[in-house]
Design a protein around this motif. Sequence first.
Motif, PDB file in Angstrom:
ATOM      1  N   SER A  60       0.911  -1.298   0.110  1.00  0.00           N
ATOM      2  CA  SER A  60      -0.139   0.029  -0.161  1.00  0.00           C
ATOM      3  C   SER A  60       0.862   1.287   0.103  1.00  0.00           C
ATOM      4  O   SER A  60       0.220   2.184  -0.233  1.00  0.00           O
ATOM      5  CB  SER A  60      -0.848   0.123   1.209  1.00  0.00           C
ATOM      6  N   GLU A  64      -0.148   5.188  -0.823  1.00  0.00           N
ATOM      7  CA  GLU A  64      -0.043   6.098   0.268  1.00  0.00           C
ATOM      8  C   GLU A  64       0.519   7.463   0.005  1.00  0.00           C
ATOM      9  O   GLU A  64       0.283   8.494   0.294  1.00  0.00           O
ATOM     10  CB  GLU A  64       0.459   5.590   1.531  1.00  0.00           C
ATOM     11  N   HIS A  67      -1.586  10.197  -0.960  1.00  0.00           N
ATOM     12  CA  HIS A  67      -2.683  10.460   0.153  1.00  0.00           C
ATOM     13  C   HIS A  67      -3.085  12.062  -0.008  1.00  0.00           C
ATOM     14  O   HIS A  67      -4.302  12.135  -0.151  1.00  0.00           O
ATOM     15  CB  HIS A  67      -2.163  10.251   1.653  1.00  0.00           C
ATOM     16  N   ASP A  68      -2.324  12.866   0.212  1.00  0.00           N
ATOM     17  CA  ASP A  68      -3.098  14.330  -0.055  1.00  0.00           C
ATOM     18  C   ASP A  68      -3.655  14.771  -1.433  1.00  0.00           C
ATOM     19  O   ASP A  68      -4.596  15.263  -1.263  1.00  0.00           O
ATOM     20  CB  ASP A  68      -1.575  15.266   0.121  1.00  0.00           C
ATOM     21  N   MET A  71      -7.027  12.825  -0.858  1.00  0.00           N
ATOM     22  CA  MET A  71      -7.986  13.377   0.035  1.00  0.00           C
ATOM     23  C   MET A  71      -8.581  14.758  -0.397  1.00  0.00           C
ATOM     24  O   MET A  71      -9.742  15.160  -0.244  1.00  0.00           O
ATOM     25  CB  MET A  71      -7.454  13.506   1.384  1.00  0.00           C
ATOM     26  N   PHE A 105      -7.871   1.892   0.013  1.00  0.00           N
ATOM     27  CA  PHE A 105      -7.248   3.090   0.773  1.00  0.00           C
ATOM     28  C   PHE A 105      -8.240   3.776   1.570  1.00  0.00           C
ATOM     29  O   PHE A 105      -8.088   4.439   2.436  1.00  0.00           O
ATOM     30  CB  PHE A 105      -6.713   3.812  -0.639  1.00  0.00           C
ATOM     31  N   PHE A 106      -9.481   4.201   0.660  1.00  0.00           N
ATOM     32  CA  PHE A 106     -10.446   4.994   1.282  1.00  0.00           C
ATOM     33  C   PHE A 106     -10.976   4.366   2.562  1.00  0.00           C
ATOM     34  O   PHE A 106     -11.252   5.167   3.503  1.00  0.00           O
ATOM     35  CB  PHE A 106     -11.410   5.313   0.496  1.00  0.00           C
ATOM     36  N   ASP A 107     -11.381   3.007   2.454  1.00  0.00           N
ATOM     37  CA  ASP A 107     -11.755   2.270   3.503  1.00  0.00           C
ATOM     38  C   ASP A 107     -10.621   2.395   4.830  1.00  0.00           C
ATOM     39  O   ASP A 107     -11.428   2.769   6.010  1.00  0.00           O
ATOM     40  CB  ASP A 107     -11.960   0.753   3.231  1.00  0.00           C
ATOM     41  N   ARG A 108      -9.370   2.521   4.559  1.00  0.00           N
ATOM     42  CA  ARG A 108      -8.688   2.492   5.406  1.00  0.00           C
ATOM     43  C   ARG A 108      -8.564   4.057   6.242  1.00  0.00           C
ATOM     44  O   ARG A 108      -8.242   4.072   7.483  1.00  0.00           O
ATOM     45  CB  ARG A 108      -6.922   2.439   4.946  1.00  0.00           C
ATOM     46  N   HIS A 109      -9.008   4.887   5.499  1.00  0.00           N
ATOM     47  CA  HIS A 109      -8.842   6.257   5.986  1.00  0.00           C
ATOM     48  C   HIS A 109     -10.288   6.777   6.228  1.00  0.00           C
ATOM     49  O   HIS A 109     -10.586   8.113   6.634  1.00  0.00           O
ATOM     50  CB  HIS A 109      -8.155   7.155   4.881  1.00  0.00           C
ATOM     51  N   VAL A 111     -13.292   7.024   4.772  1.00  0.00           N
ATOM     52  CA  VAL A 111     -13.975   7.447   3.706  1.00  0.00           C
ATOM     53  C   VAL A 111     -15.026   6.743   3.052  1.00  0.00           C
ATOM     54  O   VAL A 111     -14.629   5.506   2.565  1.00  0.00           O
ATOM     55  CB  VAL A 111     -13.033   8.239   2.542  1.00  0.00           C
TER      56      VAL A 111
END
Length: 127
Positions: A60, A64, A67-68, A71, A105-109, A111
Amino acid sequence: MALSNDLRKRVVEAVVSGGLSRNAAAQRFEVGIASAVRWVKQFETTGAMSPKATGGDRRSGRIEAHHDYLMGLIRRTPDITLLEIQERLIKNCGEHFSSSVLWRFFDRHGVTFKKRPRTPRSSGART
């Protein structure tokens, strides 16, 4: 099956200090030749004899790094779909990720992509 650190230490010491070959040390301590070779190589490169960490996520890091950007994309356009995000990543960053990688990715964060609250039950259901 994980072998004890003591056994690893004895094999490595037999090769490094005792002058045995890796094959002879493996045969003497009844471990696989490949294991003895790996343990000695790890000791020679890192100085450590303990086993490396197992499991976990190793892939990942690539997503990652964005990320910025991702998001910010969600903040600017909250109703964007995963396929649209995928297209923008290809166009703007030159990176290709599958929709499942984006979803994870979004699930980890934390969203989510719910468009509206859950609809009430139909009144036409059987009773």
